[in-house]
Design a protein around this motif. Sequence first.
Motif, PDB file in Angstrom:
ATOM      1  N   ASP A  18       0.830  -1.205   0.000  1.00  0.00           N
ATOM      2  CA  ASP A  18       0.000   0.000   0.000  1.00  0.00           C
ATOM      3  C   ASP A  18       0.864   1.255   0.000  1.00  0.00           C
ATOM      4  OD1 ASP A  18      -2.376  -1.416   0.029  1.00  0.00           O
ATOM      5  OD2 ASP A  18      -2.764  -1.095   2.173  1.00  0.00           O
ATOM      6  N   ILE A  19       1.854   1.282   0.888  1.00  0.00           N
ATOM      7  CA  ILE A  19       2.734   2.451   0.995  1.00  0.00           C
ATOM      8  C   ILE A  19       3.500   2.663  -0.297  1.00  0.00           C
ATOM      9  CG2 ILE A  19       4.776   3.352   2.181  1.00  0.00           C
ATOM     10  CD1 ILE A  19       3.622   1.902   4.734  1.00  0.00           C
ATOM     11  N   GLU A  20       4.092   1.591  -0.810  1.00  0.00           N
ATOM     12  CA  GLU A  20       4.868   1.701  -2.044  1.00  0.00           C
ATOM     13  C   GLU A  20       4.000   2.167  -3.214  1.00  0.00           C
ATOM     14  OE1 GLU A  20       7.619  -1.518  -2.973  1.00  0.00           O
ATOM     15  OE2 GLU A  20       7.517  -2.120  -0.869  1.00  0.00           O
ATOM     16  N   SER A  21       2.738   1.765  -3.233  1.00  0.00           N
ATOM     17  CA  SER A  21       1.870   2.125  -4.360  1.00  0.00           C
ATOM     18  C   SER A  21       1.617   3.622  -4.453  1.00  0.00           C
ATOM     19  CB  SER A  21       0.543   1.364  -4.282  1.00  0.00           C
ATOM     20  OG  SER A  21      -0.277   1.887  -3.247  1.00  0.00           O
ATOM     21  N   VAL A  22       1.599   4.337  -3.335  1.00  0.00           N
ATOM     22  CA  VAL A  22       1.322   5.781  -3.379  1.00  0.00           C
ATOM     23  C   VAL A  22       2.589   6.631  -3.379  1.00  0.00           C
ATOM     24  CG1 VAL A  22      -0.980   5.560  -2.379  1.00  0.00           C
ATOM     25  CG2 VAL A  22       0.976   6.007  -0.885  1.00  0.00           C
ATOM     26  N   LEU A  23       3.749   6.004  -3.162  1.00  0.00           N
ATOM     27  CA  LEU A  23       5.005   6.759  -3.129  1.00  0.00           C
ATOM     28  C   LEU A  23       5.908   6.397  -4.304  1.00  0.00           C
ATOM     29  CD1 LEU A  23       5.782   6.700   0.703  1.00  0.00           C
ATOM     30  CD2 LEU A  23       4.740   8.534  -0.655  1.00  0.00           C
ATOM     31  N   GLN A  24       5.351   6.359  -5.490  1.00  0.00           N
ATOM     32  CA  GLN A  24       6.117   5.983  -6.675  1.00  0.00           C
ATOM     33  C   GLN A  24       6.703   7.165  -7.427  1.00  0.00           C
ATOM     34  OE1 GLN A  24       3.927   3.343  -9.220  1.00  0.00           O
ATOM     35  NE2 GLN A  24       3.498   1.921  -7.567  1.00  0.00           N
ATOM     36  N   ASP A  25       6.291   8.374  -7.118  1.00  0.00           N
ATOM     37  CA  ASP A  25       6.782   9.572  -7.806  1.00  0.00           C
ATOM     38  C   ASP A  25       8.222   9.834  -7.387  1.00  0.00           C
ATOM     39  OD1 ASP A  25       7.353  12.090  -8.784  1.00  0.00           O
ATOM     40  OD2 ASP A  25       5.583  13.043  -7.933  1.00  0.00           O
ATOM     41  N   ASP A  26       9.163   9.737  -8.328  1.00  0.00           N
ATOM     42  CA  ASP A  26      10.572   9.838  -7.966  1.00  0.00           C
ATOM     43  C   ASP A  26      11.052  11.258  -7.647  1.00  0.00           C
ATOM     44  OD1 ASP A  26      10.697  10.852 -10.527  1.00  0.00           O
ATOM     45  OD2 ASP A  26      12.161   9.415 -11.256  1.00  0.00           O
ATOM     46  N   SER A  27      10.157  12.255  -7.726  1.00  0.00           N
ATOM     47  CA  SER A  27      10.518  13.596  -7.259  1.00  0.00           C
ATOM     48  C   SER A  27       9.530  14.095  -6.218  1.00  0.00           C
ATOM     49  CB  SER A  27      10.575  14.592  -8.419  1.00  0.00           C
ATOM     50  OG  SER A  27       9.268  14.890  -8.879  1.00  0.00           O
ATOM     51  N   LEU A  28       8.626  13.250  -5.809  1.00  0.00           N
ATOM     52  CA  LEU A  28       7.611  13.578  -4.803  1.00  0.00           C
ATOM     53  C   LEU A  28       6.929  14.901  -5.155  1.00  0.00           C
ATOM     54  CD1 LEU A  28       6.507  12.194  -2.268  1.00  0.00           C
ATOM     55  CD2 LEU A  28       8.089  13.551  -0.925  1.00  0.00           C
ATOM     56  N   GLU A  29       6.428  14.951  -6.384  1.00  0.00           N
ATOM     57  CA  GLU A  29       5.745  16.128  -6.934  1.00  0.00           C
ATOM     58  C   GLU A  29       6.606  17.380  -6.865  1.00  0.00           C
ATOM     59  OE1 GLU A  29       1.811  16.442  -5.265  1.00  0.00           O
ATOM     60  OE2 GLU A  29       1.205  14.552  -6.193  1.00  0.00           O
ATOM     61  N   GLY A  30       7.909  17.209  -7.116  1.00  0.00           N
ATOM     62  CA  GLY A  30       8.820  18.346  -7.195  1.00  0.00           C
ATOM     63  C   GLY A  30       9.331  18.869  -5.865  1.00  0.00           C
ATOM     64  N   THR A  31       9.050  18.171  -4.759  1.00  0.00           N
ATOM     65  CA  THR A  31       9.540  18.642  -3.459  1.00  0.00           C
ATOM     66  C   THR A  31      11.003  18.285  -3.232  1.00  0.00           C
ATOM     67  OG1 THR A  31       8.780  16.650  -2.313  1.00  0.00           O
ATOM     68  CG2 THR A  31       7.255  18.528  -2.381  1.00  0.00           C
ATOM     69  N   CYS A  32      11.540  17.376  -4.073  1.00  0.00           N
ATOM     70  CA  CYS A  32      12.945  17.004  -3.955  1.00  0.00           C
ATOM     71  C   CYS A  32      13.458  16.598  -5.334  1.00  0.00           C
ATOM     72  CB  CYS A  32      13.139  15.879  -2.938  1.00  0.00           C
ATOM     73  SG  CYS A  32      12.185  14.388  -3.275  1.00  0.00           S
ATOM     74  N   ASP A  33      14.766  16.442  -5.439  1.00  0.00           N
ATOM     75  CA  ASP A  33      15.366  16.063  -6.715  1.00  0.00           C
ATOM     76  C   ASP A  33      15.162  14.583  -7.027  1.00  0.00           C
ATOM     77  OD1 ASP A  33      16.330  18.686  -6.998  1.00  0.00           O
ATOM     78  OD2 ASP A  33      18.132  18.193  -5.859  1.00  0.00           O
ATOM     79  N   LEU A  34      15.195  13.753  -5.988  1.00  0.00           N
ATOM     80  CA  LEU A  34      15.061  12.313  -6.164  1.00  0.00           C
ATOM     81  C   LEU A  34      14.485  11.709  -4.886  1.00  0.00           C
ATOM     82  CD1 LEU A  34      15.657  10.029  -8.196  1.00  0.00           C
ATOM     83  CD2 LEU A  34      17.896   9.784  -7.136  1.00  0.00           C
ATOM     84  N   THR A  71      12.231   2.743   4.532  1.00  0.00           N
ATOM     85  CA  THR A  71      13.088   3.921   4.568  1.00  0.00           C
ATOM     86  C   THR A  71      13.225   4.447   3.146  1.00  0.00           C
ATOM     87  OG1 THR A  71      14.301   3.042   6.460  1.00  0.00           O
ATOM     88  CG2 THR A  71      15.340   4.837   5.225  1.00  0.00           C
ATOM     89  N   TYR A  72      12.825   5.688   2.978  1.00  0.00           N
ATOM     90  CA  TYR A  72      12.949   6.384   1.698  1.00  0.00           C
ATOM     91  C   TYR A  72      13.999   7.469   1.831  1.00  0.00           C
ATOM     92  CZ  TYR A  72       8.735   4.350  -0.384  1.00  0.00           C
ATOM     93  OH  TYR A  72       7.807   3.494  -0.930  1.00  0.00           O
ATOM     94  N   SER A  73      14.743   7.718   0.759  1.00  0.00           N
ATOM     95  CA  SER A  73      15.716   8.810   0.724  1.00  0.00           C
ATOM     96  C   SER A  73      15.215   9.879  -0.223  1.00  0.00           C
ATOM     97  CB  SER A  73      17.083   8.315   0.253  1.00  0.00           C
ATOM     98  OG  SER A  73      17.642   7.477   1.232  1.00  0.00           O
ATOM     99  N   ALA A  74      15.241  11.111   0.284  1.00  0.00           N
ATOM    100  CA  ALA A  74      14.867  12.275  -0.520  1.00  0.00           C
ATOM    101  C   ALA A  74      16.106  13.133  -0.696  1.00  0.00           C
ATOM    102  CB  ALA A  74      13.765  13.068   0.176  1.00  0.00           C
ATOM    103  N   GLN A  75      16.583  13.236  -1.916  1.00  0.00           N
ATOM    104  CA  GLN A  75      17.762  14.062  -2.188  1.00  0.00           C
ATOM    105  C   GLN A  75      17.307  15.436  -2.643  1.00  0.00           C
ATOM    106  OE1 GLN A  75      20.066  11.859  -5.043  1.00  0.00           O
ATOM    107  NE2 GLN A  75      20.669  10.329  -3.552  1.00  0.00           N
ATOM    108  N   TYR A  76      17.931  16.461  -2.056  1.00  0.00           N
ATOM    109  CA  TYR A  76      17.624  17.841  -2.456  1.00  0.00           C
ATOM    110  C   TYR A  76      18.848  18.712  -2.193  1.00  0.00           C
ATOM    111  CZ  TYR A  76      16.760  18.961   2.511  1.00  0.00           C
ATOM    112  OH  TYR A  76      16.872  19.140   3.850  1.00  0.00           O
ATOM    113  N   SER A  77      18.844  19.894  -2.790  1.00  0.00           N
ATOM    114  CA  SER A  77      19.982  20.793  -2.657  1.00  0.00           C
ATOM    115  C   SER A  77      19.504  22.146  -2.165  1.00  0.00           C
ATOM    116  CB  SER A  77      20.666  21.002  -4.012  1.00  0.00           C
ATOM    117  OG  SER A  77      21.138  19.776  -4.515  1.00  0.00           O
TER     118      SER A  77
END
Length: 135
Positions: A85-101, A123-129
């Motif tokens: 369930d969690i993985e199904s809704v968190l598939q956007d690799d930029s989280l709608e532009g809130t991070c780079d990856l 555990t998810y990693s959100a990369q941003y600058s």
Amino acid sequence: MTQRITIRDAVLSKLKNLSGYTFPPAGTTESICPEKLPAIVVGFANEPIVHQMDGGTSRQLDLTIAAVVKSSGDIYVELDHAAADIESVLQDDSLEGTCDLFLLNQTQFALDQDHPLGEVRLTYSAQYSSEPTDF
């Protein structure tokens, strides 16, 4: 509001589209009782930072998304269902532009041997600058 909170809130917004789960207040598990399961809790794990020569920073925010479930049958089926369930809704690799990856890094499972409870922790990693500072 910091980028960390923006990313966390984007994750929560997506997760709240899942039906059948409760969402205790951020940073606490006190209000989780068996009657309110399954429940999902989102938190920060760590945030390594790399300083760039131009004054900016590259950050990797690790978020944990824990689903606590109960079952009178095969608890692993319930844990697997929650993870899916969690993985199904968190598939956007930029989280709608809130991070780079934004990517899933790890999934862990734990059981409570005294009760028919289990936890799956993704555990998810959100990369941003951050922008370099002007001198």
